[in-house]
Design a protein around this motif. Structure first.
Motif, short mmCIF file in Angstrom:
data_model
loop_
_atom_site.label_atom_id
_atom_site.label_comp_id
_atom_site.label_asym_id
_atom_site.label_seq_id
_atom_site.Cartn_x
_atom_site.Cartn_y
_atom_site.Cartn_z
N GLN A 1 20.53 11.63 42.14
CA GLN A 1 21.62 11.09 42.96
C GLN A 1 22.76 10.63 42.05
OE1 GLN A 1 20.96 7.58 45.45
NE2 GLN A 1 22.16 8.58 47.07
N LEU B 1 11.70 10.52 42.37
CA LEU B 1 10.49 11.34 42.42
C LEU B 1 10.22 11.84 43.85
CD1 LEU B 1 8.00 12.39 40.88
CD2 LEU B 1 6.92 10.16 41.30
N ARG B 2 9.81 13.10 43.96
CA ARG B 2 9.41 13.68 45.24
C ARG B 2 8.03 14.31 45.11
NH1 ARG B 2 12.57 10.69 46.46
NH2 ARG B 2 14.55 10.92 47.55
N ASP C 1 7.99 5.50 48.69
CA ASP C 1 7.59 4.15 49.13
C ASP C 1 6.13 4.11 49.59
OD1 ASP C 1 9.93 2.84 48.57
OD2 ASP C 1 10.84 3.33 50.51
N ILE D 1 3.97 5.43 45.67
CA ILE D 1 4.15 4.70 44.40
C ILE D 1 3.34 3.40 44.36
CG2 ILE D 1 5.84 3.52 42.90
CD1 ILE D 1 7.28 6.12 42.92
N ASN E 1 13.44 5.18 36.96
CA ASN E 1 12.74 3.97 37.41
C ASN E 1 11.49 3.74 36.56
OD1 ASN E 1 14.17 3.09 40.05
ND2 ASN E 1 13.93 5.31 40.25
N ASP F 1 16.86 -3.49 38.83
CA ASP F 1 16.85 -2.79 40.12
C ASP F 1 16.57 -3.78 41.24
OD1 ASP F 1 17.04 -0.56 41.70
OD2 ASP F 1 15.26 0.43 40.91
N ASP F 2 17.02 -3.44 42.45
CA ASP F 2 16.75 -4.27 43.65
C ASP F 2 17.14 -5.72 43.41
OD1 ASP F 2 15.64 -1.94 44.62
OD2 ASP F 2 13.57 -2.55 44.33
N LYS G 1 20.16 -1.80 48.40
CA LYS G 1 20.85 -1.22 49.56
C LYS G 1 20.76 -2.10 50.79
CE LYS G 1 17.21 2.04 50.96
NZ LYS G 1 16.33 2.20 49.77
N GLU H 1 23.92 0.26 45.37
CA GLU H 1 23.19 1.43 45.88
C GLU H 1 23.26 1.43 47.41
OE1 GLU H 1 18.97 1.21 44.72
OE2 GLU H 1 18.56 0.11 46.55
N GLU I 1 27.13 3.99 52.15
CA GLU I 1 27.12 5.06 53.15
C GLU I 1 28.47 5.33 53.79
OE1 GLU I 1 23.98 4.42 55.99
OE2 GLU I 1 22.41 4.77 54.49
N TYR J 1 24.69 7.74 50.10
CA TYR J 1 24.89 8.94 50.91
C TYR J 1 26.37 9.24 51.13
CZ TYR J 1 19.88 8.50 52.09
OH TYR J 1 18.52 8.40 52.05
P1 C2E Z 1 15.07 2.51 44.58
O1 C2E Z 1 14.84 2.63 43.12
O2 C2E Z 1 15.69 1.26 45.08
O3 C2E Z 1 15.92 3.80 44.97
C1 C2E Z 1 16.91 3.84 45.98
C2 C2E Z 1 16.39 4.48 47.24
O4 C2E Z 1 17.46 4.50 48.21
C3 C2E Z 1 15.98 5.94 47.09
O5 C2E Z 1 14.91 6.16 48.00
C4 C2E Z 1 17.22 6.70 47.54
O6 C2E Z 1 16.96 8.02 47.96
C5 C2E Z 1 17.68 5.82 48.67
N1 C2E Z 1 19.11 5.93 48.96
C6 C2E Z 1 20.11 6.30 48.14
N2 C2E Z 1 21.30 6.24 48.77
C7 C2E Z 1 21.07 5.81 50.03
C8 C2E Z 1 21.91 5.54 51.16
O7 C2E Z 1 23.13 5.67 51.13
N3 C2E Z 1 21.29 5.10 52.29
C9 C2E Z 1 19.93 4.93 52.36
N4 C2E Z 1 19.41 4.49 53.51
N5 C2E Z 1 19.11 5.17 51.31
C10 C2E Z 1 19.67 5.60 50.15
P2 C2E Z 1 13.63 7.04 47.61
O8 C2E Z 1 14.06 8.22 46.78
O9 C2E Z 1 12.87 7.29 48.87
O10 C2E Z 1 12.81 6.06 46.67
C11 C2E Z 1 12.27 4.87 47.18
C12 C2E Z 1 11.76 3.99 46.08
O11 C2E Z 1 10.66 4.60 45.41
C13 C2E Z 1 12.79 3.72 44.98
O12 C2E Z 1 13.67 2.69 45.38
C14 C2E Z 1 11.90 3.33 43.82
O13 C2E Z 1 11.49 1.98 43.93
C15 C2E Z 1 10.68 4.20 44.06
N6 C2E Z 1 10.76 5.40 43.18
C16 C2E Z 1 11.36 6.60 43.38
N7 C2E Z 1 11.18 7.41 42.32
C17 C2E Z 1 10.47 6.71 41.40
C18 C2E Z 1 9.95 6.98 40.09
O14 C2E Z 1 10.14 8.06 39.50
N8 C2E Z 1 9.22 5.98 39.48
C19 C2E Z 1 9.00 4.77 40.07
N9 C2E Z 1 8.29 3.85 39.42
N10 C2E Z 1 9.49 4.48 41.30
C20 C2E Z 1 10.20 5.42 41.96
#
Ligand code: C2E
Ligand code: CA
Ligand code: CA
Ligand code: CA
Length: 278
Positions: free
Chosen positions: A44, A61-62, A74, A77, A116, A178-179, A202, A235, A238, A257
């Motif tokens: 992103q 990650l997907r 979510d 992880i 992350n 983060d967060d 966010k 982050e 929108e 987004y």
């Molecule tokens: P995060 O690190 O807080 O990542 C931001 C999340 O918000 C991502 O969700 C992203 O796709 C989503 N997002 C970005 N822009 C927008 C927007 O405009 N609106 C909305 N509603 N959402 C948006 P995602 O990809 O589903 O990841 C969720 C969480 O999973 C991440 O939160 C992070 O904590 C964890 N995660 C994802 N990839 C990894 C990774 O490789 N390693 C680790 N340890 N955690 C990961």
């Protein structure tokens, strides 16, 4: 009424039992997902609100489960953190993100990649060496990597975390909280932490212009960033209104987004080119 209640509780027990079994199955599947090559990364873009240029990307990650399809991070992880598989998975993420960054750099797109880093990874005794070795393997300058760590990741073992993050930071790697604002948020640790960026979660950006509390929280984080000399990343941006507000309020970087969803590598390159008017 009595039979109804006991039927109800029997149903409840059965469904809890099912849930436990489903989670056990998911854990088992998770432990095989790496060898079965079921993971991939999406990227992103992160946009500088000052220059209106893309300055980096967050790798996310997907997991495509063979039967269930896409499982959101979510969901899996937290499981991977509980059973420790996040260590191996996280290492795969870091290596893959560095590999991708090297490909982009050699194509004339030297962007910063944010990865992350789980608190469980940060607790590994060899984590600093592992990260530096991975950068070296792909010839990525440390300044091109940003590690996103949550406040919980800091607080669990503060001394140990500070020491490791300092080593990583001394090597040139950027650290982002983060967060920010969702955890313990002790302001005293921030002074001691070797960090460069604060990420506004966010949940505070979503209702930025609707909910006065969220406006105040976002403002506070931006002001805190300014006084501690840390750049702030918002982050979940929108809408144009959110972007406009954050820009004029002094937030430096945005992601969401409104600009782009997380993208596959080829789509990411097209997005960067068209965003920069190529
Ligand atoms: P995060 O690190 O807080 O990542 C931001 C999340 O918000 C991502 O969700 C992203 O796709 C989503 N997002 C970005 N822009 C927008 C927007 O405009 N609106 C909305 N509603 N959402 C948006 P995602 O990809 O589903 O990841 C969720 C969480 O999973 C991440 O939160 C992070 O904590 C964890 N995660 C994802 N990839 C990894 C990774 O490789 N390693 C680790 N340890 N955690 C990961
Ligand atoms: Ca993140
Ligand atoms: Ca998170
Ligand atoms: Ca977040």
């Amino acid at each position: 009424a009595k039979t109804e209640a006991s039927n109800h509780s029997r149903f409840y027990i059965a469904s809890v039992d099912q849930e436990i079994r489903a989670r056990k199955q998911l854990e088992k599947d998770l432990s095989q997902a790496l060898t079965n090559e079921e993971f991939h990364l999406v990227y992103q873009p992160q946009i500088s609100l000052q220059s209106n240029r893309i300055i980096g990307a967050e790798a996310l990650l997907r997991w495509t489960h063979p039967e269930r399809g896409m499982v959101p991070p979510d969901h899996f992880i937290p499981l991977a953190e509980l059973n420790g598989t996040i260590v191996e998975i996280g290492q795969w993420v870091l290596n893959e993100a560095c590999r991708q960054a090297a490909v982009w750099a050699s194509a004339g797109m030297p962007l910063r990649i944010a990865v992350n880093l789980s608190a469980v990874q940060l607790r590994q005794p060899d984590i600093v060496g592992t990260i530096l070795t991975t950068l070296g393997r792909h010839e990525i300058p440390p300044g091109r990597l940003e590690l996103e760590v949550t406040e919980t990741g800091f607080m669990e073992n503060l001394e140990d975390a500070v020491e490791k993050l300092r080593q990583l930071n001394n090597a040139g790697i950027n650290i982002a909280v983060d967060d920010f604002g969702t955890g313990y948020s002790s302001l005293t640790y921030l002074k001691r932490m070797p960090v460069q960026h604060l990420k506004i979660d966010k949940q505070f950006v979503q209702d930025l212009l609707v909910n006065e509390d969220d406006t105040r929280i976002a403002n506070t984080i931006i002001d805190l960033g300014r006084s501690l000399n840390l750049a702030v990343i918002a982050e979940g941006v929108e809408t144009q209104e959110q972007e406009f507000y954050l820009r004029q309020r002094g937030c430096q970087i945005a992601q969401g987004y409104y600009f782009s969803r997380p993208l596959l590598p080829h789509a990411f390159v097209s997005f960067v080119d068209s965003f920069h008017g190529k």
